[in-house]
Motif scaffolding. Structure first.
Motif, mmCIF file in Angstrom:
data_model
loop_
_atom_site.group_PDB
_atom_site.id
_atom_site.type_symbol
_atom_site.label_atom_id
_atom_site.label_comp_id
_atom_site.label_asym_id
_atom_site.label_seq_id
_atom_site.Cartn_x
_atom_site.Cartn_y
_atom_site.Cartn_z
ATOM 1 N N VAL A 12 0.848 -1.208 0.000
ATOM 2 C CA VAL A 12 0.000 0.000 0.000
ATOM 3 C C VAL A 12 0.879 1.253 0.000
ATOM 4 N N ILE A 13 1.930 1.228 0.823
ATOM 5 C CA ILE A 13 2.814 2.413 0.897
ATOM 6 C C ILE A 13 3.510 2.637 -0.452
ATOM 7 N N TRP A 16 0.980 3.884 -2.883
ATOM 8 C CA TRP A 16 0.576 5.247 -2.566
ATOM 9 C C TRP A 16 1.601 6.241 -3.123
ATOM 10 N N TRP A 20 1.259 8.708 -6.330
ATOM 11 C CA TRP A 20 1.460 10.135 -6.075
ATOM 12 C C TRP A 20 2.505 10.687 -7.064
ATOM 13 N N ILE A 152 -7.952 10.176 -3.790
ATOM 14 C CA ILE A 152 -7.023 9.038 -3.843
ATOM 15 C C ILE A 152 -5.918 9.395 -4.851
ATOM 16 N N PRO A 153 -4.650 9.146 -4.485
ATOM 17 C CA PRO A 153 -3.582 9.529 -5.423
ATOM 18 C C PRO A 153 -3.813 8.962 -6.817
#
Lengths: 317, 471
Positions: A12-13, A16, A20, A152-153
């Protein structure tokens, strides 16, 4: 299970940050794309004296070069296909953010532009500007399904990726080739040529007998907002109607009713509503590619008339 | 109601998390409750229908062993349910049959989700009990769960009672199962959102417009439909199996590299496996066994009956009968010419044989799918005529690319090309991707790449329903 959760967390990181970063790349690339008017008006100081706004009728029918020749005023065509008044409003907003206010704004208004069945608000044109309060409020009003995802990115691009990816690639190409000029520098795009599938005889039948246009409140709201925004910058606003194939109008039942309403709005803001629908070229199907859009030749004649109008009716007075 | 992705993702995360923490005793009850919420959210009448038929079948099966009349009544009930809900559903009904049902279409709101799938399960259940191949269920809640399990209720896979019930009271899902489920789910999402929905405009242009395109354009549209159908349905299956795994259940595989089949028989062992297994077990084998004295004729009759029932199961449309008829001919041909084909194939290198067979099978399947996808037999025959006439277009950009690429401007050409590239990649490296998708450990790189591809190329704003949801 702990390992699974850690791996999921790491995924997830990573995602993300990747998304981004990708969104930033898209922001950058789209800004480099000179063919996008939203990017071009930011990158290049246009500072036009006369600005034209509207849907494809403006894009294909207003030739700034001809108008400039007549008036010696720097002219830019900010028209875009399918653009409704909300689209016009945001384009004007973005234009004014990065350019000096024009002396004159010509805003295309027609029977179709007041009816929700024609033209539309195209959210993805404003994806790079999500985060700006004015843009956000309009996008949210017209496309709430899209807007609810944009926090959401990258979702601001993912949602309409099929309409954006190509522009991003083109933007990167423009960046790496140092290209600063769009295909159509003054904003005018020549109309497409007639092909065998477009039968001119059908233009006259586009509106069935007794056809009525529906006046839409949201269209009226953004017509008013566009006028108000322009007047805030002390721009002289002119509403104008381009030539419409005369035969096509014979079936329309409520033309005078809609025109009266447009005139009332113009009067309310003390601006002029200039109608070119009675030009002689409106009698001949050979100048049209549809009942409301003209051929290149037709657009030359119309642009000449616009130039004459600006020269004789506006500048001289 | 449409299934909103936001609802589904929140629902999935909540259900998987809570299911993990529930004790074994309450876990089936919790999943049943989740299934009830899921079906009720999608379509409330469907929930009533699934609970009603579960209840009826549960009680009918109680003392059915050896009672022929009761068995036939139960069988008739389930078949009637399929007929009533599927046949009068306008989405599976062709124009050729409209006169039969004119004015008698059931209102759309009572078209039941997944009924034709779980009715087959119920038929299998009562048949197995009648023939003493299985014992009746003692827990009505477990039986409700068998029919309404939310990961498979929409379009299968079709499970036999023994396969499913044995898993109900198993231990909580292991970390390997959850990891494998996530891996599987992600690839399913990619198949559906990037490939199946990405190909939709091209398929839609060829099959649904009234335009008659040239031969090569129509042919490619026909190929793309079969590929779209595969990615749509196998994508659904991956998501269904992945979700089930996250909850501790192993559902049946539905696909196994079908486009690598070297015969039609092999194709049907690799395509919609759970449905074909059902038809084989409950239609084909009984017929062949009953007519075993007639040897090959029994096999032909078995094949014909299986495909005819399959056609009728798909819907009351003449096109499905023609689709089935194609496969009856293909399989009969394979059966009759097996010896000759084996002799001929010995003269060529194995690789040539294999590639040639794959090509023939793929084309055969695509040909029959013209009937499967067309709204009417007339339209299907018109498409075939288009393929055979004016094969090479005069202007490749406007006559060939434009219809397939949603209008054919540069942007659409780019999107179409990207979809074709990703589609080819997935098909070529399917075996490797399947290994990743079924791995028991989470592969961060694999998941990240899949999600990134979905975000960049997936269709978000115009998603199509799963094709098999209409059946």
């Amino acid at each position: 299970m702990k390992v699974v959760l850690i791996k999921l967390g790491v995924s997830v990181i990573i995602l993300w940050f990747s998304l981004w970063g990708l969104a930033k790349l898209y922001d950058f690339s789209l800004l480099q794309n000179c063919n996008l008017k939203t990017s071009y008006i930011q990158k290049k100081k246009i500072d036009a004296d006369v600005l034209f706004e509207g849907p494809c009728q403006t894009l294909w029918m207003v030739q700034p070069a001809i108008i400039k020749k007549k008036t010696e005023l720097k002219t830019y065509n900010l028209g875009l296909t399918h653009a409704d008044f909300a689209d016009n409003y945001l384009h004007l907003y973005l234009y004014l953010k990065h350019n000096k206010a024009p002396k004159f704004l010509f805003l295309h208004v027609s029977l179709e532009s007041m009816d929700m069945n024609y033209n539309m608000f195209i959210s993805h044109r404003f994806s790079p500007f999500i985060g700006d309060a004015v843009i956000d409020s309009v996008v949210k009003e017209f496309d709430s399904n899209y807007f609810k995802w944009v926090s959401i990115p990258f979702m601001k691009y993912a949602y309409y990726n099929n309409a954006i990816n190509f522009d991003v690639i083109q933007g990167l190409k423009h960046y790496f080739t140092n290209r600063t000029n769009p295909y159509f520098a003054d904003g005018f795009e020549p109309p497409f040529s007639l092909n065998k599938e477009l039968n001119p005889e059908k233009f006259t039948q586009i509106y069935v007998l007794g056809y009525s246009f529906a006046w839409d409140g949201l269209r009226e709201k953004y017509l008013r907002k566009t006028i108000q925004l322009a007047q805030k910058y002390k721009i002289n606003v002119y509403l104008y109607e381009s030539p419409i194939l005369k035969e096509a109008l014979t079936n329309v039942r409520n033309r005078s009713e809609i025109i009266t309403k447009i005139k009332n709005i113009a009067d309310e803001y003390r601006i002029k509503f200039v109608q070119f629908e009675n030009m002689k070229i409106a009698d001949s199907v050979k100048y049209f590619i549809s009942s409301v859009s003209m051929t290149k030749k037709g657009s030359e004649i119309f642009s000449d008339s616009l130039g004459n109008y600006i020269k004789n009716e506006i500048i001289k007075q | 109601m449409e299934l909103h992705p936001s609802f589904f993702f929140v629902f999935l995360i909540v259900v998987v998390t809570l299911n993990y923490f529930f004790s074994a005793r309450y876990r089936p009850l919790f999943i049943l409750l989740a299934s009830i919420i899921f079906i009720g959210y999608l379509n409330l009448p469907s929930l009533i229908v699934v609970l009603f038929f579960s209840l009826i079948n549960f009680y009918l099966a109680k003392n059915i062993t050896g009672k022929k009349f009761k068995f036939l009544a139960a069988l008739s009930l389930n078949i009637s349910a399929i007929i009533f809900f599927n046949f009068f559903n306008s989405s599976t009904q062709g124009p050729e049959f409209e006169f039969h049902t004119a004015g008698f279409n059931i209102p759309h709101f009572i078209v039941s989700i997944g009924l034709s799938f779980y009715s087959l399960q119920n038929i299998a259940y009562i048949t197995d009990i009648y023939f003493k191949r299985a014992l009746p269920q003692t827990s009505i809640l477990n039986f409700f769960l068998y029919n309404s399990f939310f990961t498979k209720v929409i379009s299968g896979p079709i499970m036999s009672p023994n396969e499913f019930m044995a898993q109900i009271n198993s231990n909580k899902p292991s970390s390997e199962m959850i990891s494998s489920g996530i891996n599987r789910f992600v690839i399913g999402l990619l198949k559906k959102m990037v490939i199946a929905d990405g190909l939709y405009p091209a398929v839609h242009a060829i099959f649904d417009s009234s335009n008659n395109y040239n031969g090569i354009t129509t042919l490619i549209g026909v190929y793309l439909f079969t590929i779209q159908l595969y990615f749509d349905f196998s994508g659904y299956t991956d998501m269904a199996l992945g979700t089930a795994k996250m909850l501790g259940y192993n559902l049946k595989e539905n696909f196994n590299l079908p486009f690598r089949s070297t015969s039609i028989t092999e194709f049907w062992r690799r395509w919609h496996i759970s449905l074909i297994n059902w038809f084989t077990n409950y239609i084909y084998y009984p017929i062949v066994y009953y007519l075993r004295a007639y040897k090959k004729i029994a096999v032909f009759i078995g094949i014909a009956a299986t495909f005819l029932v399959s056609a009728i199961w798909h819907g009351l449309n003449f096109t499905f009968l023609l689709w089935a008829f194609c496969f009856i001919i293909y399989m009969s041909f394979e059966l009759l010419t097996k010896a000759i084909r084996t002799n001929i194939s010995r003269r060529f290198p194995p690789l040539v044989n294999k590639l040639f067979s794959i090509f023939i099978v793929f084309n055969g399947v695509c040909f029959s799918n013209i009937f499967f996808r067309s709204e009417s037999a007339i339209r299907a025959f018109l498409l075939m005529k288009n393929i055979l006439s004016n094969f090479i277009p005069a202007n490749w950009l406007s006559d060939f690319v434009a219809p397939l690429a949603n209008g054919g401007n540069l942007m659409e050409q780019f999107n179409f090309l990207i979809t074709l590239l990703l589609m080819s990649f997935l098909l070529l490296f399917e075996r490797t991707i399947n290994k990743k998708a079924t791995a028991l450990k989470i592969d961060i790189l694999y998941i990240s790449i899949c999600v990134m591809l979905i975000m960049i190329f997936g269709v978000f704003n115009n998603t199509e329903r799963f094709i098999y949801m209409q059946f």
